[in-house]
Design a protein around this motif. Structure first.
Motif, PDB file in Angstrom:
ATOM      1  N   ILE A 184     -11.384   1.793   4.588  1.00  0.00           N
ATOM      2  CA  ILE A 184     -11.267   0.723   5.583  1.00  0.00           C
ATOM      3  C   ILE A 184     -11.867  -0.545   4.996  1.00  0.00           C
ATOM      4  CG2 ILE A 184     -11.795  -0.007   7.942  1.00  0.00           C
ATOM      5  CD1 ILE A 184     -12.418   2.966   8.563  1.00  0.00           C
ATOM      6  N   VAL A 185     -11.109  -1.634   5.037  1.00  0.00           N
ATOM      7  CA  VAL A 185     -11.588  -2.912   4.498  1.00  0.00           C
ATOM      8  C   VAL A 185     -11.369  -3.995   5.552  1.00  0.00           C
ATOM      9  CG1 VAL A 185     -11.392  -4.633   2.661  1.00  0.00           C
ATOM     10  CG2 VAL A 185     -11.008  -2.203   2.149  1.00  0.00           C
ATOM     11  N   LEU A 186     -12.429  -4.746   5.833  1.00  0.00           N
ATOM     12  CA  LEU A 186     -12.337  -5.855   6.791  1.00  0.00           C
ATOM     13  C   LEU A 186     -12.761  -7.137   6.096  1.00  0.00           C
ATOM     14  CD1 LEU A 186     -11.808  -6.571   9.827  1.00  0.00           C
ATOM     15  CD2 LEU A 186     -14.282  -6.395  10.140  1.00  0.00           C
ATOM     16  N   ASN A 187     -11.860  -8.106   6.043  1.00  0.00           N
ATOM     17  CA  ASN A 187     -12.129  -9.370   5.362  1.00  0.00           C
ATOM     18  C   ASN A 187     -11.804 -10.557   6.255  1.00  0.00           C
ATOM     19  OD1 ASN A 187     -13.021  -8.394   2.829  1.00  0.00           O
ATOM     20  ND2 ASN A 187     -10.910  -7.974   2.228  1.00  0.00           N
ATOM     21  N   SER A 188     -12.466 -11.660   5.978  1.00  0.00           N
ATOM     22  CA  SER A 188     -12.178 -12.926   6.651  1.00  0.00           C
ATOM     23  C   SER A 188     -11.820 -13.960   5.595  1.00  0.00           C
ATOM     24  CB  SER A 188     -13.408 -13.385   7.446  1.00  0.00           C
ATOM     25  OG  SER A 188     -13.187 -14.677   7.976  1.00  0.00           O
ATOM     26  N   HIS A 189     -10.691 -14.647   5.801  1.00  0.00           N
ATOM     27  CA  HIS A 189     -10.281 -15.702   4.875  1.00  0.00           C
ATOM     28  C   HIS A 189      -9.824 -16.902   5.683  1.00  0.00           C
ATOM     29  CE1 HIS A 189      -8.787 -17.668   1.315  1.00  0.00           C
ATOM     30  NE2 HIS A 189      -7.568 -17.745   1.837  1.00  0.00           N
ATOM     31  N   LYS A 190     -10.582 -18.009   5.532  1.00  0.00           N
ATOM     32  CA  LYS A 190     -10.307 -19.227   6.299  1.00  0.00           C
ATOM     33  C   LYS A 190     -10.356 -18.871   7.784  1.00  0.00           C
ATOM     34  CE  LYS A 190      -7.740 -21.616   2.683  1.00  0.00           C
ATOM     35  NZ  LYS A 190      -6.498 -22.275   2.278  1.00  0.00           N
ATOM     36  N   ASN A 191      -9.240 -18.925   8.476  1.00  0.00           N
ATOM     37  CA  ASN A 191      -9.239 -18.657   9.909  1.00  0.00           C
ATOM     38  C   ASN A 191      -8.542 -17.329  10.241  1.00  0.00           C
ATOM     39  OD1 ASN A 191     -10.149 -19.602  12.430  1.00  0.00           O
ATOM     40  ND2 ASN A 191      -8.080 -20.204  13.011  1.00  0.00           N
ATOM     41  N   ASN A 192      -8.404 -16.465   9.226  1.00  0.00           N
ATOM     42  CA  ASN A 192      -7.696 -15.201   9.416  1.00  0.00           C
ATOM     43  C   ASN A 192      -8.635 -14.012   9.228  1.00  0.00           C
ATOM     44  OD1 ASN A 192      -5.146 -16.410   9.824  1.00  0.00           O
ATOM     45  ND2 ASN A 192      -4.889 -16.636   7.627  1.00  0.00           N
ATOM     46  N   ILE A 193      -8.387 -12.959  10.002  1.00  0.00           N
ATOM     47  CA  ILE A 193      -9.079 -11.680   9.824  1.00  0.00           C
ATOM     48  C   ILE A 193      -8.046 -10.670   9.342  1.00  0.00           C
ATOM     49  CG2 ILE A 193     -10.263  -9.767  10.965  1.00  0.00           C
ATOM     50  CD1 ILE A 193     -12.040 -12.150  10.751  1.00  0.00           C
ATOM     51  N   LEU A 194      -8.382  -9.952   8.263  1.00  0.00           N
ATOM     52  CA  LEU A 194      -7.483  -8.944   7.707  1.00  0.00           C
ATOM     53  C   LEU A 194      -8.176  -7.586   7.743  1.00  0.00           C
ATOM     54  CD1 LEU A 194      -4.925  -7.989   6.196  1.00  0.00           C
ATOM     55  CD2 LEU A 194      -6.062  -8.630   4.052  1.00  0.00           C
ATOM     56  N   LEU A 195      -7.563  -6.638   8.440  1.00  0.00           N
ATOM     57  CA  LEU A 195      -8.042  -5.261   8.482  1.00  0.00           C
ATOM     58  C   LEU A 195      -7.053  -4.389   7.720  1.00  0.00           C
ATOM     59  CD1 LEU A 195      -9.933  -3.008   9.629  1.00  0.00           C
ATOM     60  CD2 LEU A 195      -8.387  -2.906  11.607  1.00  0.00           C
ATOM     61  N   THR A 196      -7.541  -3.731   6.672  1.00  0.00           N
ATOM     62  CA  THR A 196      -6.709  -2.831   5.875  1.00  0.00           C
ATOM     63  C   THR A 196      -7.230  -1.414   6.037  1.00  0.00           C
ATOM     64  OG1 THR A 196      -6.315  -4.569   4.240  1.00  0.00           O
ATOM     65  CG2 THR A 196      -5.798  -2.325   3.580  1.00  0.00           C
ATOM     66  N   TYR A 197      -6.312  -0.507   6.361  1.00  0.00           N
ATOM     67  CA  TYR A 197      -6.681   0.896   6.562  1.00  0.00           C
ATOM     68  C   TYR A 197      -5.768   1.768   5.697  1.00  0.00           C
ATOM     69  CZ  TYR A 197      -7.489   5.380   8.863  1.00  0.00           C
ATOM     70  OH  TYR A 197      -7.804   6.693   9.108  1.00  0.00           O
ATOM     71  N   PHE A 198      -6.379   2.665   4.919  1.00  0.00           N
ATOM     72  CA  PHE A 198      -5.593   3.539   4.038  1.00  0.00           C
ATOM     73  C   PHE A 198      -6.148   4.952   4.086  1.00  0.00           C
ATOM     74  CE2 PHE A 198      -5.383   5.719  -0.067  1.00  0.00           C
ATOM     75  CZ  PHE A 198      -4.008   5.792  -0.254  1.00  0.00           C
ATOM     76  N   ASP A 199      -5.227   5.946   4.125  1.00  0.00           N
ATOM     77  CA  ASP A 199      -5.645   7.336   3.903  1.00  0.00           C
ATOM     78  C   ASP A 199      -4.712   7.961   2.867  1.00  0.00           C
ATOM     79  OD1 ASP A 199      -3.414   8.942   5.014  1.00  0.00           O
ATOM     80  OD2 ASP A 199      -4.061   8.258   6.989  1.00  0.00           O
ATOM     81  N   ASN A 200      -5.230   8.916   2.106  1.00  0.00           N
ATOM     82  CA  ASN A 200      -4.443   9.560   1.049  1.00  0.00           C
ATOM     83  C   ASN A 200      -3.829  10.867   1.532  1.00  0.00           C
ATOM     84  OD1 ASN A 200      -6.793  11.067   1.223  1.00  0.00           O
ATOM     85  ND2 ASN A 200      -6.965  11.431  -0.981  1.00  0.00           N
ATOM     86  N   GLY A 201      -3.449  10.867   2.819  1.00  0.00           N
ATOM     87  CA  GLY A 201      -2.886  12.059   3.449  1.00  0.00           C
ATOM     88  C   GLY A 201      -1.420  12.283   3.126  1.00  0.00           C
ATOM     89  N   ARG A 202      -0.736  12.951   4.032  1.00  0.00           N
ATOM     90  CA  ARG A 202       0.634  13.396   3.781  1.00  0.00           C
ATOM     91  C   ARG A 202       1.667  12.292   3.903  1.00  0.00           C
ATOM     92  NH1 ARG A 202       3.170  14.288   8.713  1.00  0.00           N
ATOM     93  NH2 ARG A 202       1.809  14.327  10.544  1.00  0.00           N
ATOM     94  N   GLY A 203       1.240  11.110   4.289  1.00  0.00           N
ATOM     95  CA  GLY A 203       2.178   9.991   4.329  1.00  0.00           C
ATOM     96  C   GLY A 203       2.815   9.786   5.682  1.00  0.00           C
ATOM     97  N   TYR A 204       3.876   9.032   5.667  1.00  0.00           N
ATOM     98  CA  TYR A 204       4.522   8.583   6.905  1.00  0.00           C
ATOM     99  C   TYR A 204       5.508   9.616   7.422  1.00  0.00           C
ATOM    100  CZ  TYR A 204       6.970   5.414  10.102  1.00  0.00           C
ATOM    101  OH  TYR A 204       7.516   4.822  11.197  1.00  0.00           O
ATOM    102  N   ASN A 205       5.471   9.833   8.721  1.00  0.00           N
ATOM    103  CA  ASN A 205       6.413  10.723   9.383  1.00  0.00           C
ATOM    104  C   ASN A 205       7.008   9.971  10.569  1.00  0.00           C
ATOM    105  OD1 ASN A 205       7.656  12.757  11.013  1.00  0.00           O
ATOM    106  ND2 ASN A 205       6.376  14.297  10.019  1.00  0.00           N
ATOM    107  N   GLN A 206       8.313   9.997  10.695  1.00  0.00           N
ATOM    108  CA  GLN A 206       8.981   9.250  11.760  1.00  0.00           C
ATOM    109  C   GLN A 206       8.475   9.660  13.139  1.00  0.00           C
ATOM    110  OE1 GLN A 206      11.057   6.710  11.172  1.00  0.00           O
ATOM    111  NE2 GLN A 206      11.155   6.288  13.361  1.00  0.00           N
ATOM    112  N   LYS A 207       8.080  10.925  13.280  1.00  0.00           N
ATOM    113  CA  LYS A 207       7.588  11.397  14.573  1.00  0.00           C
ATOM    114  C   LYS A 207       6.252  10.754  14.928  1.00  0.00           C
ATOM    115  CE  LYS A 207       9.855  15.933  14.384  1.00  0.00           C
ATOM    116  NZ  LYS A 207       9.630  17.399  14.365  1.00  0.00           N
TER     117      LYS A 207
END
Length: 248
Positions: A184-207
């Motif tokens: 989990i990464v939370l950054n502030s740049h100028k007037n923006n907040i960026l939240l990045t979330y990553f897991d190394n799990g099984r990936g994306y499932n349409q369900k």
């Protein structure tokens, strides 16, 4: 010659009782006005401080009561979960975690010097550790954040987003994954907040898009008036960005 005339006029003034009387009267008026002005200014300043102090006490009391009420609801849900089957128990626990996230915000505001903002770094760290302790401690969570102060209108949606993503990953993403990890990464740049979330799990499932928790993520992103991008490469990554000007 000029100096002699000046000295003469001064000596004449000193011997003029009426002039001296007028001068002393004016001096007395100025002195009384100065005392009145200073007294009024100090009194107004004291009233302002007293008013701000009362406002702070009121804000404190509001956050304290909201926190207590949310904790009460959380406790009721915990008691109710004990009587239910496993599927219902999991659903109740998920709702309890959401309420705990909101209660945590008010708890931090209650003890904060600033009653309107929360330290995002401390809040998110406390939040995911709480989730991890109730679900699973085998998942490694790496969290990086700048020292960012978030308003109530920002921190509650972000808290709910992090709660849903961490809960969802721990429950569903790491089946047969040897070294499960969440970043989990939370950054502030100028007037923006960026939240990045990553897991190394099984990936994306349409369900997964039908998952209530992920629908809640999307709803909170909209509340922030932000954008959400999802990518899946060796896991699943969420990037959420929003402008602060609408929330501070």
């Amino acid at each position: 010659m000029f100096i002699i005339k000046t000295l003469f006029s001064m000596s004449a003034f000193l011997y003029n009782n009426e002039a001296i009387s007028n001068f002393l009267s004016i001096l007395a008026i100025v002195f009384v006005f100065a005392i009145y002005y200073e007294t009024t200014r100090i009194d107004a300043y004291k009233r302002l401080i007293n008013s701000n102090y009362k406002k702070d006490l009121l804000y404190n009391e509001i956050h304290h009561r909201v926190k207590n009420n949310l904790n009460l609801v959380s406790s009721i849900l915990a008691i109710q979960a004990e009587k239910e089957d496993e599927k219902t128990k999991n659903a109740i626990q998920a709702s309890k975690n959401r309420i705990d996230a909101m209660a945590m915000v008010h708890s931090m505001l209650y003890v904060s010097n600033d009653l309107e903002k929360v330290n995002a770094k401390r809040f998110i760290e406390k939040l995911y550790l709480n989730i991890q302790s109730t679900i699973s401690d085998r998942v490694k969570i790496v969290f990086k954040s700048q020292e960012i102060e978030l308003s109530l209108n920002e921190v509650i949606p972000i808290g709910l987003i992090v709660n849903e993503l961490v809960t969802n990953s721990i429950k569903y993403a790491f089946k047969d994954i040897k070294n499960p990890k969440i970043i989990i990464v939370l950054n502030s740049h100028k007037n923006n907040i960026l939240l990045t979330y990553f897991d190394n799990g099984r990936g994306y499932n349409q369900k997964d898009t039908q998952n209530f928790g992920l629908k809640l993520v999307d709803l909170n992103v909209k509340q922030l008036k932000g954008t959400l991008k999802i990518s899946h490469n060796h896991g699943l990554c969420y990037k959420i960005i929003y402008k602060r000007n609408a929330h501070v």
